[in-house]
Design a protein around this motif. Structure first.
Motif, PDB file in Angstrom:
ATOM      1  N   GLU A 178    -135.290 -31.030  20.056  1.00  0.00           N
ATOM      2  CA  GLU A 178    -136.124 -29.846  18.898  1.00  0.00           C
ATOM      3  C   GLU A 178    -134.601 -29.970  18.306  1.00  0.00           C
ATOM      4  OE1 GLU A 178    -136.167 -26.974  23.988  1.00  0.00           O
ATOM      5  OE2 GLU A 178    -134.413 -26.834  22.615  1.00  0.00           O
ATOM      6  N   LEU A 179    -133.670 -29.621  17.754  1.00  0.00           N
ATOM      7  CA  LEU A 179    -132.728 -30.009  16.647  1.00  0.00           C
ATOM      8  C   LEU A 179    -133.057 -30.638  14.762  1.00  0.00           C
ATOM      9  CD1 LEU A 179    -130.629 -28.598  14.498  1.00  0.00           C
ATOM     10  CD2 LEU A 179    -128.928 -30.387  16.251  1.00  0.00           C
TER      11      LEU A 179
ATOM     12  N   ILE B 108    -137.166 -24.559  10.777  1.00  0.00           N
ATOM     13  CA  ILE B 108    -135.483 -24.092  10.668  1.00  0.00           C
ATOM     14  C   ILE B 108    -135.191 -22.813   9.910  1.00  0.00           C
ATOM     15  CG2 ILE B 108    -134.025 -25.755  10.970  1.00  0.00           C
ATOM     16  CD1 ILE B 108    -133.964 -26.073   8.194  1.00  0.00           C
TER      17      ILE B 108
ATOM     18  N   GLY C  59    -126.661 -27.243  15.193  1.00  0.00           N
ATOM     19  CA  GLY C  59    -127.218 -27.028  15.525  1.00  0.00           C
ATOM     20  C   GLY C  59    -127.759 -26.407  16.740  1.00  0.00           C
ATOM     21  N   ASN C  60    -128.468 -25.668  16.522  1.00  0.00           N
ATOM     22  CA  ASN C  60    -128.883 -25.331  19.059  1.00  0.00           C
ATOM     23  C   ASN C  60    -127.851 -25.590  19.624  1.00  0.00           C
ATOM     24  OD1 ASN C  60    -131.552 -24.744  20.145  1.00  0.00           O
ATOM     25  ND2 ASN C  60    -131.989 -26.885  20.518  1.00  0.00           N
TER      26      ASN C  60
ATOM     27  N   LEU D  56    -132.120 -21.766  13.746  1.00  0.00           N
ATOM     28  CA  LEU D  56    -133.645 -22.258  14.398  1.00  0.00           C
ATOM     29  C   LEU D  56    -133.720 -20.634  14.922  1.00  0.00           C
ATOM     30  CD1 LEU D  56    -133.119 -24.827  16.610  1.00  0.00           C
ATOM     31  CD2 LEU D  56    -133.944 -24.939  14.923  1.00  0.00           C
ATOM     32  N   THR D  57    -132.784 -19.615  14.543  1.00  0.00           N
ATOM     33  CA  THR D  57    -132.880 -18.006  15.133  1.00  0.00           C
ATOM     34  C   THR D  57    -132.183 -17.102  13.330  1.00  0.00           C
ATOM     35  OG1 THR D  57    -131.141 -17.602  16.386  1.00  0.00           O
ATOM     36  CG2 THR D  57    -133.200 -18.646  17.572  1.00  0.00           C
TER      37      THR D  57
ATOM     38  N   ARG E  69    -132.214 -30.516  23.763  1.00  0.00           N
ATOM     39  CA  ARG E  69    -131.617 -30.004  22.366  1.00  0.00           C
ATOM     40  C   ARG E  69    -131.474 -30.588  21.327  1.00  0.00           C
ATOM     41  NH1 ARG E  69    -127.244 -28.211  25.574  1.00  0.00           N
ATOM     42  NH2 ARG E  69    -126.554 -27.127  23.759  1.00  0.00           N
TER      43      ARG E  69
ATOM     44  N   SER F  68    -135.345 -29.702  12.118  1.00  0.00           N
ATOM     45  CA  SER F  68    -136.877 -29.300  12.607  1.00  0.00           C
ATOM     46  C   SER F  68    -137.897 -28.120  11.701  1.00  0.00           C
ATOM     47  CB  SER F  68    -136.706 -28.245  13.681  1.00  0.00           C
ATOM     48  OG  SER F  68    -138.018 -27.425  13.639  1.00  0.00           O
TER      49      SER F  68
ATOM     50  N   GLN G  13    -129.120 -17.074  14.624  1.00  0.00           N
ATOM     51  CA  GLN G  13    -128.084 -17.699  14.111  1.00  0.00           C
ATOM     52  C   GLN G  13    -127.641 -18.002  12.569  1.00  0.00           C
ATOM     53  OE1 GLN G  13    -129.880 -20.961  15.470  1.00  0.00           O
ATOM     54  NE2 GLN G  13    -129.643 -20.660  18.338  1.00  0.00           N
TER      55      GLN G  13
END
Length: 384
Positions: free
Chosen positions: A285-286, A130, A237-238, A89-90, A282, A127, A93
């Motif tokens: 969000e993922l 990503i 993830g996340n 997500l970043t 979370r 998401s 990452q």
């Protein structure tokens, strides 16, 4: 069984580590009994993320060799599925995951970069925001509850025995060896002893003069209503780890863990904490395409962590017929390999398939008595 009869090998602890060791010893022809203070697999062993991709461990190669064979070897389903996807997500990452993929490939295990389109094809619930990810063509995930059952049943098929609801209170020692295990359901004579009792391992080892430091922590998982099945069931993830069950439920955890204290009988309660809402947020969000799903179950259980985060797998010098086993929070995925290693330590005095010297307890010889306090690994409340 008659509790006073005992066995050639007594294993204290009916989680996946103890059960896997019991299965391996039973199939090697040993008379073995696994003793548990409650019901087998009641703690973290049957309620975790089900992952099987511990590349950082000396047991990794054996883990990867054995998992695809486990249903056939055990004779019961574990619901093991190969492969895993990790999405970012970043930017930080994504850089880290690409580094991991390069390391995996150097080790001979295929990991491929995924762009956003490829990641969404493999994991349609993730998401759209990503930045990409990696596809591990090894590792995978299994059903923890089914796996605990499979180990227990397979061990019994080979002549091993289970003694549940039998809390261990002490040991009898003669001639530099443990000769019996004292339980609430009778005394079990033994030729060899394995202690694989999760957070209780430290206290039991101390009764034998061994220092096996570990800190208990509460770990939480949540389970949602079923969602449409994704092509790849293991999606991380996340900061989360978990899997999609074959029924479609999303089962996820990922801390932060809460440091606690537990007594000899384990935790007296498993209260819901604010972590459940943190995990749910979370997961949404993922996997935002599943954010409408209700959380239908949660679990707050206990894991143990050693000061350096590495497992303890060691045969004591005195008493010299005792093996200590603590997997420091990663016991499920490594269980096929850890069971093999423990079987080797009991029968051969050493692990025959890899070097596990770094798992010895001698590494803690100079650890300060206040090590938990210095790390901030102290409970925020009293015993649970």
């Amino acid at each position: 069984m008659t509790p006073s009869k005992g066995a050639s090998v007594v294993i204290v602890g009916g989680g996946v580590t103890g059960l896997s060791a019991g299965w391996q010893l039973a199939r090697a022809g040993c008379d073995v009994v696994v003793v548990d203070k409650g019901v087998i697999g009641y703690e973290a062993s049957s309620r975790n993320g089900g992952g099987a991709s511990h590349y950082h461990s000396p047991l990794f190669a054996e883990e990867q060799r054995m998992w695809p064979l486990m249903d056939e070897l055990l004779g019961y389903p574990t619901e093991y599925r190969r492969e895993r996807v990790i999405v970012a997500l970043t930017d930080a990452q994504l850089t880290h995951y690409h580094y991991m993929a390069a390391m995996f490939n150097e080790l001979g295990y295929t990991a491929e970069h995924l762009d956003v389109k490829q990641a969404l094809e493999m994991a349609p619930l993730v998401s759209d925001r990503i930045l990409g990810g990696i596809h591990l063509k090894f590792g995978g995930q299994a059903n923890p509850q089914r796996t605990v059952q499979a180990y227990g049943w397979a061990m019994q098929d080979h002549g091993g025995r289970l003694l549940q609801n039998a809390q261990v209170s002490g040991f009898e020692i003669a001639g530099g060896k443990v000769t019996a295990v004292v339980t609430s359901r009778g005394t079990l004579g033994c030729d060899a002893l394995v202690i694989a009792a999760g957070p209780q391992t430290e206290g039991l080892a101390a009764q034998l003069g061994a220092f096996a430091p570990m800190a208990p922590a509460r770990a939480e998982m949540i389970v949602t209503e079923p969602a449409p099945l994704m092509p790849i069931g293991g999606v991380d993830g996340n900061g989360l780890y978990g899997r999609q069950t074959l029924r479609g439920n999303l089962a996820y955890g990922g801390g932060p863990h809460e440091w606690i204290e537990v007594g000899e009988a384990g935790p007296s309660a498993r209260p819901t904490t604010p972590l459940m809402r943190n995990l749910a947020r979370r997961v949404a969000e993922l996997l935002p395409k599943a954010e409408h799903l209700r959380v239908i179950r949660s679990w707050a259980g206990v894991i143990e962590t050693t000061p350096d985060g590495r497992p303890i797998l060691d045969r004591l010098k005195a008493p010299d017929n005792v093996v200590l086993a603590s997997m420091s929070g990663v016991g499920f995925g490594l269980s096929p390999a850890s069971g093999h290693a423990i079987c080797d330590l009991v029968l051969e005095g050493r692990c025959t398939f890899t070097d596990i010297d770094k798992f010895g307890i001698d590494r803690f010889a100079d650890l300060p008595a206040d090590w938990r306090l210095s790390r901030g690994w102290t409970p925020v409340s009293g015993p649970v």
